[in-house]
Write a protein that holds these residues in place. Structure first.
Motif, mmCIF file in Angstrom:
data_model
loop_
_atom_site.group_PDB
_atom_site.id
_atom_site.type_symbol
_atom_site.label_atom_id
_atom_site.label_comp_id
_atom_site.label_asym_id
_atom_site.label_seq_id
_atom_site.Cartn_x
_atom_site.Cartn_y
_atom_site.Cartn_z
ATOM 1 N N THR A 41 0.779 -1.013 -0.048
ATOM 2 C CA THR A 41 -0.134 -0.060 0.083
ATOM 3 C C THR A 41 0.906 1.278 0.041
ATOM 4 O O THR A 41 0.599 2.235 -0.737
ATOM 5 C CB THR A 41 -0.828 -0.021 1.176
ATOM 6 O OG1 THR A 41 -1.720 -1.255 1.303
ATOM 7 C CG2 THR A 41 -1.802 1.393 1.169
ATOM 8 N N ILE A 96 -6.070 4.498 -2.821
ATOM 9 C CA ILE A 96 -5.072 3.789 -1.917
ATOM 10 C C ILE A 96 -4.873 4.554 -0.776
ATOM 11 O O ILE A 96 -4.367 4.092 0.155
ATOM 12 C CB ILE A 96 -3.854 4.024 -2.975
ATOM 13 C CG1 ILE A 96 -3.874 2.965 -4.131
ATOM 14 C CG2 ILE A 96 -2.470 3.553 -2.044
ATOM 15 C CD1 ILE A 96 -2.792 3.011 -5.135
ATOM 16 N N THR A 108 -1.859 -3.558 -6.080
ATOM 17 C CA THR A 108 -2.975 -3.212 -5.239
ATOM 18 C C THR A 108 -3.908 -3.948 -5.255
ATOM 19 O O THR A 108 -4.712 -4.221 -4.164
ATOM 20 C CB THR A 108 -3.253 -1.660 -5.744
ATOM 21 O OG1 THR A 108 -2.248 -0.863 -5.878
ATOM 22 C CG2 THR A 108 -4.358 -0.977 -4.626
#
Length: 467
Positions: free
Chosen positions: A262, A347, A407
């Motif tokens: 992340t 994100i 991701t």
């Protein structure tokens, strides 16, 4: 025995004391934004070309053609790291030969930037790259000025410190100065109780009650409760306790991956904002602005929905739109910027929720240690992030493909975490074992073992939380 929430229920959930601590903690984070993102401008690399000394005996025509051209984004620009061999073009100039007409430039020998670079000031007046004293630190040995961004990005990761750029005789030097101490923020009473420092915990609780204008019970901790806590008095924890059992180790390893990847996406998108089409300052402003709704969204989601599903959802959103960028034609630049900002939104939301999710799954004894370890993993991710940005020099969409894929991957991993929403915070490692990861991981590895046998290996009293 009552838990901490029951003992302090009389304080209320959102009184003046809680609000003060919240805003003090929030204010202490503000300088980190300046420190973290200042490298975008301090270490920026302006457009540059090889320097041709003023003393070189060249005609105006040869001086204008002293650097070969290369194709970049569909247009020809001067090469950043090569020039025509100065001795050769000086000889052509002395003979009165014209470039392109009398001399085929493709046949002229080239050399590296032996005399340094000339930097454009269209975007940046000066950065670390432009101000370095090239006579003492010749950049020509490295082929291109971009190499300076690597140590600059690495220095940014060396702890939570203030960075000051001091322009001296030999160019800018980085000075690392310690951050401000959070002396005005009291220690956590929950943690003090876990360490058997009851008097300090009671003092803070009394202070909170006075600030919230509520009455304090005559006795906060019953003597019977203190006796029950005595067996825990000698309990000490170490970082290896985060890997004590298969269940705890699996959760810790998954958290390490989740935080690191992340962080890669967050910092890579932040550091890459000046490379987007258009004004670098405007793009950086939009990249920062998009974080405001991201944090508000994360706050609203955390109040009402299960943790692992909302974190996985925003990660899928962020990773999915980053993967879509490769399908956008190069001419649709505004659409690409919009998708990048939407990816940053997802994100950033996930990143902000990781702190809450991590703290809720680990018990009080190791909570700070677990958050510290996972935060260290995120620092590793932020160190790796600049290399994702540099991949854009080889292919415009390659960084987005990698960031989007990673991701989405960690979004899938998040679904395998136990749920913490609506559950009481664990106080000991034994209580944490009640919050168990899904058995799908163990079935894959121990396919022939029964659930009962695996439970007995871990703890015969463990309660299973279904996936």
């Amino acid at each position: 025995m009552r838990d901490y929430d029951e003992v302090t229920a009389f304080l209320g959930e959102w009184g003046p004391f809680q609000r003060l601590i919240f805003f003090l903690l929030s204010a202490s984070i503000i300088p980190n934004g300046f420190n973290g993102m200042s490298v975008v401008f301090l270490a920026g690399t302006p457009e540059h070309r090889c320097r041709v000394p003023d003393t070189a005996n060249l005609s105006s025509a040869w001086r204008n053609h002293s650097v070969p051209l290369r194709l970049q984004d569909g247009r020809e620009v001067p090469h950043s790291c090569r020039r025509y061999r100065l001795a050769a073009i000086a000889n052509f100039s002395a003979l009165g030969l014209e470039p392109g007409r009398d001399i085929d430039l493709e046949q002229v020998e080239q050399e590296s930037c032996l005399d340094g670079w000339e930097f454009s000031q269209d975007v940046y007046l000066s950065t670390i790259v432009t101000e370095v004293w090239q006579e003492e630190h010749p950049l020509c040995n490295h082929g291109c000025a971009d190499w300076l961004q690597l140590p600059a990005d690495f220095l940014r990761q060396l702890g939570d410190v203030h960075r000051v750029v001091c322009h001296r005789r030999h160019g800018p030097d980085l000075q690392l100065c310690g951050g401000l101490h959070t002396r005005f923020i009291p220690e956590s009473p929950r943690w003090l109780i876990s360490q058997k420092r009851f008097k300090e915990a009671e003092d803070i609780i009394h202070k909170a009650a006075k600030m919230n204008n509520v009455a304090v019970p005559g006795v906060l901790f019953e003597s019977v409760e203190l006796q029950e806590l005595k067996p825990l008095k000698q309990q000490k924890v170490f970082i290896l306790d985060l890997f004590r059992t298969r269940n705890i180790a699996t959760i810790t390893i998954m958290f390490l991956l989740l935080w690191m990847l992340t962080s890669v996406g967050y910092f890579a998108l932040s550091l890459n904002s000046p490379n987007l089409h258009g004004d670098a300052y405007l793009n950086c402003f939009l990249s920062a602005l998009i974080e405001v709704p991201a944090y508000i969204t994360a706050w609203l989601l955390l109040r009402t929905l299960p943790r692992r599903y909302i974190i996985a959802g925003v990660l899928f959103l962020g990773g999915g739109v980053l993967l879509l960028i490769q399908l956008v034609p190069a001419d649709y630049r505004l659409l690409s910027i919009g998708l990048v900002m939407l990816g940053k939104f997802g994100i950033t939301s996930a990143f902000s929720m990781l702190y809450v999710f991590t703290a809720e799954l680990y018990p009080t004894l190791v909570r700070n240690m677990a958050v510290g370890l996972t935060s260290m993993a995120s620092r590793v991710g932020s160190i790796i992030a600049p290399y994702f940005v540099y991949l854009g020099a080889y292919n415009r969409v390659l960084p987005y493909i990698l960031m989007g894929s990673l991701t989405v991957l960690i979004g899938i991993i998040t679904l395998f975490f136990p749920e913490s929403f609506g559950m009481t915070l664990p106080e000991t490692l034994e209580e944490m074992q009640k919050v168990k990861c899904t058995d799908l991981i163990f079935r894959f590895r121990f396919g022939k073992k029964t659930r009962d046998s695996m439970d007995n290996e871990e703890n015969p009293k463990v309660l299973i939380t279904s996936f």
